[in-house]
Design an enzyme around this catalytic site. Sequence first.
Site, PDB file in Angstrom:
ATOM      1  N   ARG A   5       0.766  -1.171   0.091  1.00  7.67           N
ATOM      2  CA  ARG A   5       0.033   0.064   0.139  1.00  7.67           C
ATOM      3  C   ARG A   5       0.721   1.389   0.060  1.00  7.67           C
ATOM      4  NH1 ARG A   5      -4.349  -0.465   3.649  1.00  7.67           N
ATOM      5  NH2 ARG A   5      -5.217  -1.309   1.809  1.00  7.67           N
ATOM      6  N   TYR A   6       1.863   1.415   0.903  1.00  5.90           N
ATOM      7  CA  TYR A   6       2.624   2.572   0.935  1.00  5.90           C
ATOM      8  C   TYR A   6       3.899   2.400   0.240  1.00  5.90           C
ATOM      9  CZ  TYR A   6       0.015   2.859   5.343  1.00  5.90           C
ATOM     10  OH  TYR A   6      -1.037   2.933   6.302  1.00  5.90           O
ATOM     11  N   ARG A  27       7.200   0.446   1.836  1.00  2.00           N
ATOM     12  CA  ARG A  27       7.020  -1.033   2.750  1.00  2.00           C
ATOM     13  C   ARG A  27       5.957  -1.845   2.353  1.00  2.00           C
ATOM     14  NH1 ARG A  27       5.950   3.930   4.344  1.00  2.00           N
ATOM     15  NH2 ARG A  27       4.070   4.686   5.680  1.00  2.00           N
ATOM     16  N   CYS A  36      -3.070 -17.453  15.146  1.00  2.00           N
ATOM     17  CA  CYS A  36      -2.794 -16.435  16.323  1.00  2.00           C
ATOM     18  C   CYS A  36      -2.777 -17.144  17.658  1.00  2.00           C
ATOM     19  CB  CYS A  36      -3.785 -15.417  16.466  1.00  2.00           C
ATOM     20  SG  CYS A  36      -3.637 -14.212  14.636  1.00  2.00           S
ATOM     21  N   CYS A  72      -8.611 -12.281  18.789  1.00  2.00           N
ATOM     22  CA  CYS A  72      -8.978 -11.194  19.368  1.00  2.00           C
ATOM     23  C   CYS A  72     -10.624 -10.932  18.882  1.00  2.00           C
ATOM     24  CB  CYS A  72      -8.225  -9.990  19.004  1.00  2.00           C
ATOM     25  SG  CYS A  72      -6.296 -10.377  19.675  1.00  2.00           S
ATOM     26  N   CYS A 109     -10.598  -8.180  15.981  1.00  2.00           N
ATOM     27  CA  CYS A 109      -9.686  -8.179  14.999  1.00  2.00           C
ATOM     28  C   CYS A 109      -9.600  -7.564  13.798  1.00  2.00           C
ATOM     29  CB  CYS A 109      -9.005  -9.507  14.900  1.00  2.00           C
ATOM     30  SG  CYS A 109      -7.757  -9.771  13.708  1.00  2.00           S
ATOM     31  N   ARG A 161      -8.626  -8.293  10.962  1.00  2.00           N
ATOM     32  CA  ARG A 161      -8.748  -9.472  10.072  1.00  2.00           C
ATOM     33  C   ARG A 161      -9.331 -10.794  10.414  1.00  2.00           C
ATOM     34  NH1 ARG A 161      -2.699  -7.922   9.695  1.00  2.00           N
ATOM     35  NH2 ARG A 161      -2.727  -6.098   8.545  1.00  2.00           N
ATOM     36  N   ASP A 200     -10.774  -0.173  13.830  1.00  2.00           N
ATOM     37  CA  ASP A 200     -11.481  -0.211  12.569  1.00  2.00           C
ATOM     38  C   ASP A 200     -12.801  -0.572  12.173  1.00  2.00           C
ATOM     39  OD1 ASP A 200      -8.778   0.481  11.383  1.00  2.00           O
ATOM     40  OD2 ASP A 200      -8.163  -1.914  11.617  1.00  2.00           O
ATOM     41  N   ASP A 234      -6.685   4.282  10.990  1.00  2.00           N
ATOM     42  CA  ASP A 234      -6.383   3.483   9.578  1.00  2.00           C
ATOM     43  C   ASP A 234      -7.608   3.835   8.786  1.00  2.00           C
ATOM     44  OD1 ASP A 234      -4.903   2.145   7.924  1.00  2.00           O
ATOM     45  OD2 ASP A 234      -4.427   0.562   9.419  1.00  2.00           O
ATOM     46  N   LYS A 246      -2.769   4.807   7.303  1.00  2.00           N
ATOM     47  CA  LYS A 246      -2.656   5.416   8.744  1.00  2.00           C
ATOM     48  C   LYS A 246      -2.596   6.979   8.917  1.00  2.00           C
ATOM     49  CE  LYS A 246      -0.437   1.490  10.777  1.00  2.00           C
ATOM     50  NZ  LYS A 246      -0.133   0.803   9.506  1.00  2.00           N
TER      51      LYS A 246
HETATM   52  S1  SF4 Z   1      -5.461  -8.739  16.639  1.00  2.00           S
HETATM   53 FE1  SF4 Z   1      -6.332 -10.351  15.076  1.00  2.00          FE
HETATM   54  S2  SF4 Z   1      -4.090 -10.866  13.989  1.00  2.00           S
HETATM   55 FE2  SF4 Z   1      -3.493  -9.720  15.895  1.00  2.00          FE
HETATM   56  S3  SF4 Z   1      -3.305 -11.230  17.392  1.00  2.00           S
HETATM   57 FE3  SF4 Z   1      -5.459 -10.863  17.573  1.00  2.00          FE
HETATM   58  S4  SF4 Z   1      -6.638 -12.057  16.188  1.00  2.00           S
HETATM   59 FE4  SF4 Z   1      -4.381 -12.210  15.692  1.00  2.00          FE
END
Ligand code: SF4
Length: 373
Positions: free
Chosen positions: A92-93, A96, A105, A109, A112, A114, A272, A309, A316
């Site tokens: 994207r940038y 990088r 993971c 979370c 998250c 993603r 997000d 973001d 960002k």
């Molecule tokens: S925020 Fe998402 S990518 Fe990061 S550790 Fe938690 S579940 Fe995994």
Amino acid sequence: MEQWQKDLKESIVDVETLEKVLGVPANEVRDIVDQYPMRITPYVLSRIKKKGDAIWKQVVPTSEEGNSDAACEAEDPLYEEKDSPVPGLVHRYPDRVLLVITNQCPIYCRFCTRKRFVGSPGTLTPDNLEKVVAYLSEHHEVRDVIFSGGDPLMVVDMLLERVLKALRAIPHLEILRIGTRVPGSLPSRITEKLCSMLKAYHPLYMNLHFNHPDEITPEVSRACGMLADAGIPLGSQTVLMEGVNDDPEVMKRLMQKLLAIRVKPYYIYQADLVKGTHHFRTRVEKGLKIIAALRGHTSGMAVPHYVIDAPQGGGKIAILPQETLLYMDDEEVVLKNYENLTFRYPQPVQSNGAGKEADIPLAMLPHLDTKVL
Ligand code: SF4
């Protein structure tokens, strides 16, 4: 099997065990967990002190994840897939890229970004690694690769080293960065063996994900100390969340505790616009209030950037409380400090006369109507 793999195996991943251990009715969250996997490591479980506390909220699924249907939310709000030239890579940038080498993971979370793929099977295949290397070899403008979640430390040392070695063979890649939640949620993964392997791939940086001061424990301190002793500069990333850390005092304690274990606070993210996470979002004013409460009130080292973001791939954007720069012209700048006192900073006179360096149109700046000390 290494100890961290044994710890991982003991995690809560199904709704029946969740009900037995934490009393969450299995039927309430079965559909949610089918869609968005759950993993709670024994270590994270040990950090939960009571129902609904800051650790609980981050890892225990709720039916609210299914209610979130606001029109502004999306599975991929940052349009990462649109900016992905080869599988696993987001470019994207200008200089990088972001690289995802696994979908796994240590914990999943609930907020998250993603959510759309973490927890589903998937690791960077040798074929795709070849494609990534080919792309990066051709793109000389890229100098920085950020390994991001799924968590890069969830793969075994040998596989992680294969990727690091392949990237280090590309001469124009100057910096490698690992974004991880492992030290705070599966600290046994940070072993001497891992640290001595990582040391061979400097300059290597790490950004560690922490959201609440209760996440900083002796085990976490030990893990971060080992990484720091391996010469890895450590930064932190924190997501601002309703009922978890949307309080200036909580955030201040987190940032101070991070510094004390050699982790430099780097980013606080506004949450997000991810589908299924509406209940975590706060208003932006809260983030600004938190930054205002940190600036000047604690060491500048403990003040991270507060960023949004931008949706749809805008990248960002750092935001600051506006009131610090009151006025600027060719001759002076007027500033306000954390105690609400104002100060005048004279501009240097340029050799060709008045100072004309400011790119900011002066007309855009606020005019001074307060008393200056
Ligand atoms: S925020 Fe998402 S990518 Fe990061 S550790 Fe938690 S579940 Fe995994």
